[in-house]
Design a protein around this motif. Structure first.
Motif, PDB file in Angstrom:
ATOM      1  N   ALA A 155      -7.307  23.662  20.826  1.00 18.22           N
ATOM      2  CA  ALA A 155      -8.537  23.388  20.075  1.00 18.22           C
ATOM      3  C   ALA A 155      -8.800  24.491  19.057  1.00 18.22           C
ATOM      4  N   GLY A 156      -9.213  24.074  17.868  1.00 16.39           N
ATOM      5  CA  GLY A 156      -9.528  25.010  16.809  1.00 16.39           C
ATOM      6  C   GLY A 156      -8.395  25.261  15.852  1.00 16.39           C
ATOM      7  N   THR A 157      -7.183  24.781  16.177  1.00 16.25           N
ATOM      8  CA  THR A 157      -6.044  24.975  15.277  1.00 16.25           C
ATOM      9  C   THR A 157      -5.851  23.735  14.410  1.00 16.25           C
ATOM     10  N   ALA A 158      -5.187  23.937  13.268  1.00 22.37           N
ATOM     11  CA  ALA A 158      -4.884  22.802  12.384  1.00 22.37           C
ATOM     12  C   ALA A 158      -3.912  21.842  13.064  1.00 22.37           C
ATOM     13  N   PHE A 159      -2.998  22.354  13.888  1.00 28.62           N
ATOM     14  CA  PHE A 159      -2.037  21.503  14.588  1.00 28.62           C
ATOM     15  C   PHE A 159      -2.759  20.534  15.519  1.00 28.62           C
ATOM     16  N   ASP A 160      -3.753  21.025  16.246  1.00 26.21           N
ATOM     17  CA  ASP A 160      -4.515  20.157  17.148  1.00 26.21           C
ATOM     18  C   ASP A 160      -5.287  19.098  16.357  1.00 26.21           C
ATOM     19  N   ARG A 161      -5.867  19.507  15.233  1.00 24.99           N
ATOM     20  CA  ARG A 161      -6.585  18.536  14.384  1.00 24.99           C
ATOM     21  C   ARG A 161      -5.630  17.486  13.808  1.00 24.99           C
ATOM     22  N   MET A 162      -4.393  17.920  13.482  1.00 21.97           N
ATOM     23  CA  MET A 162      -3.398  16.985  12.963  1.00 21.97           C
ATOM     24  C   MET A 162      -3.030  15.937  14.021  1.00 21.97           C
ATOM     25  N   LEU A 163      -2.882  16.365  15.288  1.00 23.00           N
ATOM     26  CA  LEU A 163      -2.575  15.403  16.348  1.00 23.00           C
ATOM     27  C   LEU A 163      -3.697  14.384  16.508  1.00 23.00           C
ATOM     28  N   GLU A 164      -4.945  14.849  16.427  1.00 25.29           N
ATOM     29  CA  GLU A 164      -6.080  13.929  16.536  1.00 25.29           C
ATOM     30  C   GLU A 164      -6.057  12.896  15.412  1.00 25.29           C
ATOM     31  N   ASP A 165      -5.769  13.367  14.188  1.00 30.30           N
ATOM     32  CA  ASP A 165      -5.708  12.442  13.052  1.00 30.30           C
ATOM     33  C   ASP A 165      -4.537  11.481  13.187  1.00 30.30           C
ATOM     34  N   ALA A 166      -3.420  11.957  13.773  1.00 29.34           N
ATOM     35  CA  ALA A 166      -2.272  11.077  13.984  1.00 29.34           C
ATOM     36  C   ALA A 166      -2.616   9.980  14.987  1.00 29.34           C
ATOM     37  N   ARG A 167      -3.353  10.323  16.045  1.00 28.69           N
ATOM     38  CA  ARG A 167      -3.777   9.313  17.020  1.00 28.69           C
ATOM     39  C   ARG A 167      -4.673   8.277  16.372  1.00 28.69           C
ATOM     40  N   GLY A 168      -5.463   8.714  15.411  1.00 30.83           N
ATOM     41  CA  GLY A 168      -6.360   7.796  14.723  1.00 30.83           C
ATOM     42  C   GLY A 168      -5.694   7.008  13.605  1.00 30.83           C
ATOM     43  N   GLY A 169      -4.414   7.246  13.395  1.00 30.67           N
ATOM     44  CA  GLY A 169      -3.687   6.489  12.376  1.00 30.67           C
ATOM     45  C   GLY A 169      -4.060   6.869  10.960  1.00 30.67           C
ATOM     46  N   ARG A 170      -4.428   8.121  10.736  1.00 25.53           N
ATOM     47  CA  ARG A 170      -4.866   8.509   9.392  1.00 25.53           C
ATOM     48  C   ARG A 170      -3.698   8.626   8.413  1.00 25.53           C
ATOM     49  N   PHE A 171      -2.486   8.917   8.911  1.00 28.75           N
ATOM     50  CA  PHE A 171      -1.334   9.039   8.009  1.00 28.75           C
ATOM     51  C   PHE A 171      -0.102   8.406   8.660  1.00 28.75           C
ATOM     52  N   PRO A 209       0.845  -1.206   0.000  1.00 24.33           N
ATOM     53  CA  PRO A 209       0.000   0.000   0.000  1.00 24.33           C
ATOM     54  C   PRO A 209       0.876   1.250   0.000  1.00 24.33           C
ATOM     55  N   PRO A 210       0.418   2.308  -0.612  1.00 31.51           N
ATOM     56  CA  PRO A 210       1.215   3.549  -0.644  1.00 31.51           C
ATOM     57  C   PRO A 210       1.359   4.137   0.758  1.00 31.51           C
ATOM     58  N   VAL A 211       2.450   4.870   0.949  1.00 34.67           N
ATOM     59  CA  VAL A 211       2.672   5.562   2.221  1.00 34.67           C
ATOM     60  C   VAL A 211       1.739   6.771   2.281  1.00 34.67           C
ATOM     61  N   ARG A 212       0.976   6.805   3.350  1.00 32.68           N
ATOM     62  CA  ARG A 212       0.037   7.919   3.503  1.00 32.68           C
ATOM     63  C   ARG A 212       0.766   9.090   4.167  1.00 32.68           C
TER      64      ARG A 212
END
Length: 535
Positions: free
Chosen positions: A58-74, A5-8
């Motif tokens: 909360a409300g920043t792109a950095f905070d949203r990025m950490l949440e997505d990282a915890r969820g294994g999105r990339f 699979p490609p690297v996300r």
């Protein structure tokens, strides 16, 4: 074989100061790197105008990025430089704890190793030192510029246009006059500022000025949040009246980053001459500032008035005007024995006292929704009259009186203690100047200087208010000085006409009684309206 699979990959971009091409330039470099390594970009996170020193919650792109990282999105995070993630190692360690592999467009860093974290720490430390050095240089440069009367770049006051350093240099090379100016006049708005001061000093409420500006389609200068500008509000106009910039003055101290000037604390002594053309005089600015601080100023005049006499004239109660009763009341109030001894002010006071006993309520306008201009007593019990004939009659009497009296109406009344107040003000102003000199000479620090001057400036404001609290001629000056009073009166806005009436006359409206109310002669109107001039 099952294909790999490609690297996300995710891309993060941040800049402290909003610049149109800054963020996009970072994203472009990161996108090229991802394409070269066959990464699949699944998300792009952007934090514009966001400091790397501050917590990005909360409300920043950095905070949203950490949440997505915890969820294994990339799997991989691509950034232009490691300092885009922050100016300390804390932000990097948060990503390392989530096992996010970080790649930079300027060279790969592996934060899962000791050497990688050491290198990242060195890079962020160098970036932090570079940023702090730039900040120090910026502070020093701004201090030097302020000494030349150049304000810190930022939001430009309404009525002006910013002149860039490059443009100032070009003008200096051409030998242009006033090449050092930081602001040019905005010809489309400069007249508005002068009109604001003239209207306010003439007694026009700020709410009325704001309503008039909005009807004319005027807007505040554009900002990022409001690209087309915003509506004009009374608070907008108040800030303009308080600003020393319009008097060509620059405060000696710049506000702290992210803060505004404390306009109430700014005095003439705390300013130097600015490098731009003034739109009003220093005296006009100080007068407006003192009037705004005066406790007796009408700060909430209610809804904007659409008719000349509404809220100004008062109801005289039941029946027609009773001159004999007014005369008797005036004699009783003054202790005089002959009517010939009474002056206009005494008769006016008696008429108002009698009207107050019988009603005394300010009259209201009515019938506007049906296209009928009328006035009525607020109680609805005493009268209702056509408005246009009443307005026309009062205006004619006022214009006739101003034309006859002329400059005699502008005689000032001074307080008996004016010399004492002026002496105290000069002493306090000297103390403020001395404290500033002592700080510059190193005799006291900034905190001590602020402590010494804060109370003095507050007292100076009180003295200014007292010195200007006498008879106000602002509303009358323009029309009294006119060669053609009637023509000048016709050109005045409704708010200015109302201001003249409030400064000059008391109007009492009586019932017209039975009979024809539609075509009253001036003589008939005179018997049902009391106009008492105070000067």
């Amino acid at each position: 074989m099952t294909p790999t699979p490609p690297v996300r990959a995710a891309i993060y971009a941040r800049q402290s100061v909003s610049e149109p091409d800054g963020i996009q330039g970072q994203i472009k470099r990161c996108t090229h790197l991802a394409a070269a390594r066959d990464y699949e970009v699944v998300e792009v996170y952007e934090d514009d105008a966001t400091s790397g020193y501050r917590e990005r919650g909360a409300g920043t792109a950095f905070d949203r990025m950490l949440e997505d990282a915890r969820g294994g999105r990339f799997d991989v995070l691509v950034v232009r430089k490691v300092d885009r993630l922050g100016r300390s190692l804390a932000a990097l360690e948060r990503l390392t704890a989530l096992r996010v592999h970080i790649v930079t467009a300027d060279g790969e860093l592996d934060l899962s190793t000791t050497n990688g974290r050491l290198m990242a720490n060195l890079i962020t430390s160098v970036a932090r030192a570079e940023s702090e050095t730039k900040a120090e240089r910026r502070v020093n440069a701004n201090t030097n510029r302020r000494g030349d009367g150049i304000p810190t770049s930022g939001r430009v006051p309404y009525g002006y246009k910013w002149v860039t350093r490059a443009e100032r240099d070009k003008r200096a090379q051409r030998g242009a006059e006033n090449a050092h100016y930081a602001y040019d006049l905005d010809e489309s708005r400069a007249d508005d500022v002068q009109r604001l001061y003239a209207d306010f000093l003439a007694g026009v409420p700020l709410r009325s000025v704001a309503a008039e500006w909005n009807r004319e389609g005027k807007r505040t200068p554009p900002t990022k949040a409001q690209p087309d500008g915003g509506p004009i509000r009374p608070t907008t106009l108040r800030r303009m009246l308080m600003s020393p910039y319009y008097a060509g003055l620059l405060p000696l101290e710049a506000p702290k980053p992210g803060e505004r000037y404390d306009q109430a604390a700014i005095t003439r002594e705390a300013c130097r001459e600015g490098a731009w053309p003034a739109l009003v005089t220093v005296e006009q600015w100080e007068t407006a500032r003192a009037r705004l601080a005066h406790p007796e100023r009408k700060t909430s005049p209610g809804p904007e008035r659409k008719w000349l006499l509404s809220g100004i004239a008062v109801c005289g109660g039941h029946g027609k005007r009773d001159d004999s009763a007014i005369e008797a009341r005036a004699l009783a109030m003054t202790g005089k024995t002959e009517a010939a001894e009474l002056d206009p002010q005494e008769r006016a006071a008696a008429a108002l006292a009698l009207a107050e006993e019988r009603c005394g309520e300010p009259i209201r306008a009515g019938g506007g929704a049906r296209g009928i201009h009328s006035y009525r007593c607020r109680t609805m019990a005493h009268f209702m009259r056509q408005g246009e004939p009443l307005d026309r009659f009062v205006e004619a009497r006022v214009v006739q009186y101003i034309a006859a009296r002329g400059a005699d109406l502008l005689v000032e009344r001074e307080r008996p203690d004016v010399d004492k107040l002026r002496a105290e003000r000069e002493r306090l102003a000297a103390n403020v100047r001395q404290a500033g000199d002592d700080e510059q000479d190193g005799l006291i620090d900034r905190a001590e200087r602020v402590r010494l001057t804060k109370r003095a400036r507050a007292r100076i404001d009180e003295l200014d208010a007292k010195l200007r609290a006498g008879l106000d001629n602002g509303a009358l000056t323009e029309v009294v000085a006119a060669e053609d009073v009637a023509a000048t009166w016709r050109d005045l806005s409704l708010s200015r006409r109302r201001a003249v009436l409030e400064a000059l006359v008391d109007v009492v409206v009586h019932s017209v009684g039975q009979g024809n109310r539609r075509s009253m002669s001036d003589a008939a109107l005179d018997r049902t309206v009391s106009i008492h001039f105070r000067r």
